[in-house]
Design a protein around this motif. Structure first.
Motif, short mmCIF file in Angstrom:
data_model
loop_
_atom_site.label_atom_id
_atom_site.label_comp_id
_atom_site.label_asym_id
_atom_site.label_seq_id
_atom_site.Cartn_x
_atom_site.Cartn_y
_atom_site.Cartn_z
N ALA A 238 41.87 -4.51 9.06
CA ALA A 238 42.26 -5.52 8.07
C ALA A 238 42.03 -4.98 6.66
O ALA A 238 41.07 -4.25 6.40
CB ALA A 238 41.46 -6.80 8.27
N SER A 239 42.91 -5.35 5.76
CA SER A 239 42.80 -4.96 4.36
C SER A 239 43.50 -6.01 3.51
O SER A 239 44.31 -6.79 4.01
CB SER A 239 43.39 -3.58 4.09
OG SER A 239 44.78 -3.56 4.40
N ILE A 240 43.17 -6.03 2.22
CA ILE A 240 43.76 -6.97 1.28
C ILE A 240 44.48 -6.18 0.20
O ILE A 240 43.89 -5.28 -0.42
CB ILE A 240 42.69 -7.89 0.67
CG1 ILE A 240 42.03 -8.73 1.77
CG2 ILE A 240 43.31 -8.81 -0.39
CD1 ILE A 240 40.91 -9.61 1.26
N LEU A 241 45.72 -6.52 -0.03
CA LEU A 241 46.55 -5.85 -1.04
C LEU A 241 46.72 -6.79 -2.24
O LEU A 241 46.94 -7.99 -2.08
CB LEU A 241 47.92 -5.48 -0.46
CG LEU A 241 47.89 -4.65 0.83
CD1 LEU A 241 49.32 -4.41 1.34
CD2 LEU A 241 47.18 -3.33 0.61
N SER A 242 46.62 -6.21 -3.44
CA SER A 242 46.77 -6.98 -4.67
C SER A 242 47.90 -6.41 -5.50
O SER A 242 48.10 -5.19 -5.55
CB SER A 242 45.46 -6.95 -5.47
OG SER A 242 45.62 -7.61 -6.70
N ASN A 243 48.65 -7.29 -6.15
CA ASN A 243 49.78 -6.85 -6.95
C ASN A 243 49.43 -6.67 -8.42
O ASN A 243 50.18 -6.04 -9.18
CB ASN A 243 50.93 -7.85 -6.84
CG ASN A 243 50.59 -9.18 -7.50
OD1 ASN A 243 49.43 -9.60 -7.49
ND2 ASN A 243 51.58 -9.83 -8.08
N SER A 244 48.28 -7.20 -8.86
CA SER A 244 47.94 -7.11 -10.28
C SER A 244 46.45 -7.38 -10.45
O SER A 244 45.79 -7.95 -9.56
CB SER A 244 48.76 -8.13 -11.09
OG SER A 244 48.37 -8.12 -12.45
N SER A 245 45.95 -6.98 -11.62
CA SER A 245 44.56 -7.28 -11.99
C SER A 245 44.48 -7.58 -13.49
O SER A 245 43.42 -7.41 -14.09
CB SER A 245 43.65 -6.10 -11.64
OG SER A 245 44.07 -4.92 -12.31
N SER A 246 45.60 -8.01 -14.06
CA SER A 246 45.66 -8.27 -15.50
C SER A 246 45.35 -9.73 -15.80
O SER A 246 45.66 -10.63 -14.99
CB SER A 246 47.04 -7.91 -16.05
OG SER A 246 47.33 -6.55 -15.82
#
Length: 431
Positions: free
Chosen positions: A134-142
Motif C-alpha cells: 500500500a502507498s499514498i500518492l499526492s498530486n500537490s503540496s502547495s
C-alpha cells in the motif's frame, strides 16, 4: 484499532445470509483452504447418497459441474480430476475441505442428499488476493491548492478508510472514487499532518502512511515578511551613517548647524521608521502565531527604543539642543551609540523573523523553531561589540584631546617667545 476495524468489516463480508439462511457467501484468499459443512446430526441416518456440485457463471451463461459424490457403503468418494489431492471428504456428514484454493474454485457450491438439494448447505465461494504494497500518492503540496491523496494498493480492496493523525477525517476533506481518494480543497497549513489509508477486503487489510507537508507562505504572513524586510533595509542606513559619524567626527565638526540638523534628523527618521516596521512585524507575528516569550520581550524592547528615538529626534530639532549636542561630546557619543544600538537590534530581530519564515516555508508544517533562540546570543554579541567600540572611542578621543592640548601649549609658548623679543630700533639696524 485497525485490527478491530478489519474484523468488523470481515464479519460483514465473510458470511452474508440471504432470505432465510438459503445462501452463505464466503471469501477466501488464494492458496488457503475452505471447509464446506455437511448435513446436521439429526439427518445423518437418512443420508444414503451425498453429492456436491458447483455452479459458475451468470444467469445467461451458467455451468454446473460435480465436485464429489459418495454412496453409502463406498470405500472412497468419487472426485473430479482437478480435486484429487486437494479435497478431503468426510462420509459421516458429507462435509469436505478444499485446499490450495485458486480463482477457478469460485462458484456456488450446493449439497444434494439423496438427490435432493439441501438449501441450508449452499455456499458461494469468492477467491480474492491478500492486500499488500500500500502507498499514498499526492498530486500537490502547495498552499491554497486542491490536494488529492490516492490510496494505491496491490490487490482487490473492498473498502477504504482514511485517518489524519490517528483520528477520523473531518470536513472540509472529501472522499471520492469509492473512498479511494481523499480531496483537500484550498489546502492550508492546518491540513498538514500524517494521513493513513486503510484498505480492507474480507481476507486481509493493509495500510499506508503519508506525511503531508504544505509549502508556501499564507497571505496573512506576507505583512510580517514585508515589514521585517523593510525594517532590515531602513535600519542599515542609520547604522552605517552613525558609525561613520562616530569615527570621522573630527571632519564633521566643521559642518554647519543646519547640516548637522538635517543629517541627524534623516538618520534618526530612518531609525524610527525601521523601529515602526519591526514593531508591526512583531505585532502581526504575536497575533497570528501566538505570544512566545522571546517575541513578547522583543516587542516591549522595540517599543521602548521607539519612544526614545522619537524623543531624541524632537530634541535634535531644537537649536539649543543642537548647540549642547555639538559642545558635549559625551552627549553626542551616547546619542550616536543609542542610534547604533537601535539599528543593531532592529537588524537582529529582522534577521530572526525572516529566518523563521524561511524555515517554516522550507519545512512546511513540521517546524522546529530555532531562530528565536539566537536572539539572546545576538544581544550578548551586541554588548561585546559596543563595549569594545566605546573603549576604542574613548581612547581615541582622549589621545586627540591630549594632542590638541599639547599643540596649543606649544603654540602659546612659541607666541610667548616672539612677544618677548622686541625688534631692534631702526637706527641700530643702519649702523
Amino acid at each position: 484499532m485497525c485490527c478491530l476495524l478489519w474484523l468488523s468489516l470481515v464479519l460483514s463480508y465473510l458470511i452474508e445470509v440471504n432470505k432465510g439462511q438459503e445462501k452463505m457467501e464466503v471469501y477466501r484468499a488464494s492458496g488457503s483452504s475452505m471447509f464446506f459443512p455437511g448435513v446436521p446430526e439429526d439427518d445423518r441416518d437418512l443420508a444414503k447418497f451425498f453429492q456436491w456440485e458447483v455452479c459458475r457463471g451468470n444467469a445467461e451463461n451458467e455451468t454446473t459441474t460435480g465436485v464429489v459424490q459418495f454412496h453409502a457403503g463406498d470405500t472412497k468418494p468419487s472426485l473430479l480430476k482437478k480435486y484429487i489431492g486437494r479435497l478431503d471428504f468426510f462420509p459421516s456428514n458429507g462435509s469436505f475441505v478444499l485446499q490450495n484454493l485458486t480463482s477457478s474454485d469460485e462458484g456456488l457450491y450446493m449439497l444434494f442428499i439423496n438427490l435432493r438439494k439441501v438449501t441450508a448447505q449452499t455456499v458461494r465461494l469468492q477467491i480474492t488476493d491478500q492486500l499488500s504494497k500500500a502507498s499514498i500518492l499526492s498530486n500537490s503540496s502547495s498552499l491554497a491548492s486542491t490536494i488529492s491523496l490516492t490510496c494505491d494498493v496491490s490487490g482487490k480492496p473492498h473498502g477504504y478508510q482514511w485517518q489524519k493523525d490517528g483520528k477520523e477525517i473531518s470536513r472540509p476533506h472529501q472522499l471520492m472514487n469509492r473512498n479511494r481518494s481523499l480531496i483537500i480543497p484550498s489546502a492550508r497549513k492546518g491540513d498538514c499532518g500524517t494521513y493513513t489509508c486503510i484498505a480492507i477486503n474480507p481476507v486481509s487489510f493493509t495500510q499506508a502512511d503519508y506525511t503531508l507537508t504544505i509549502y508556501g507562505i499564507p497571505p496573512e504572513q506576507i505583512v510580517i515578511i514585508v515589514a521585517s524586510f523593510a525594517g532590515l533595509i531602513l535600519s542599515l542606513v542609520p547604522f552605517i551613517g552613525l558609525i561613520r559619524l562616530c569615527w570621522f567626527k573630527r571632519n564633521t565638526r566643521q559642518a554647519s548647524l543646519r547640516q548637522y540638523k538635517l543629517l541627524f534628523l534623516s538618520l534618526f527618521s530612518s531609525n524610527i521608521l525601521s523601529l515602526v516596521a519591526i514593531f508591526t512585524a512583531l505585532a502581526f507575528w504575536i497575533v497570528l502565531k501566538g505570544a512566545a516569550p522571546m517575541s513578547v520581550v522583543a516587542i516591549c524592547f522595540v517599543a521602548i527604543l521607539l519612544i526614545f528615538a522619537v524623543t531624541a529626534s524632537i530634541a535634535i530639532w531644537n537649536p539649543d539642543s543642537i548647540r549642547r549636542f555639538l559642545g558635549n561630546t559625551s552627549f553626542r557619543a551616547s546619542l550616536d551609540v543609542s542610534g547604533i544600538i537601535c539599528s543593531f537590534i532592529v537588524i537582529a530581530i529582522s534577521v530572526v523573523i525572516l529566518a523563521e519564515e524561511i524555515q517554516q516555508n522550507n519545512q512546511g508544517c513540521h517546524v522546529i523553531i530555532l531562530a528565536w533562540s539566537t536572539l539572546a546570543p545576538l544581544m550578548v554579541l551586541l554588548v561585546i561589540i559596543f563595549s569594545v567600540y566605546f573603549v576604542i572611542w574613548r581612547c581615541g578621543d582622549g589621545a586627540r584631546s591630549q594632542g590638541e592640548q599639547q599643540g596649543g601649549r606649544e603654540l602659546q609658548s612659541l607666541n610667548g617667545i616672539n612677544a618677548d623679543q622686541e625688534p631692534e630700533p631702526e637706527y641700530l639696524q643702519r649702523s
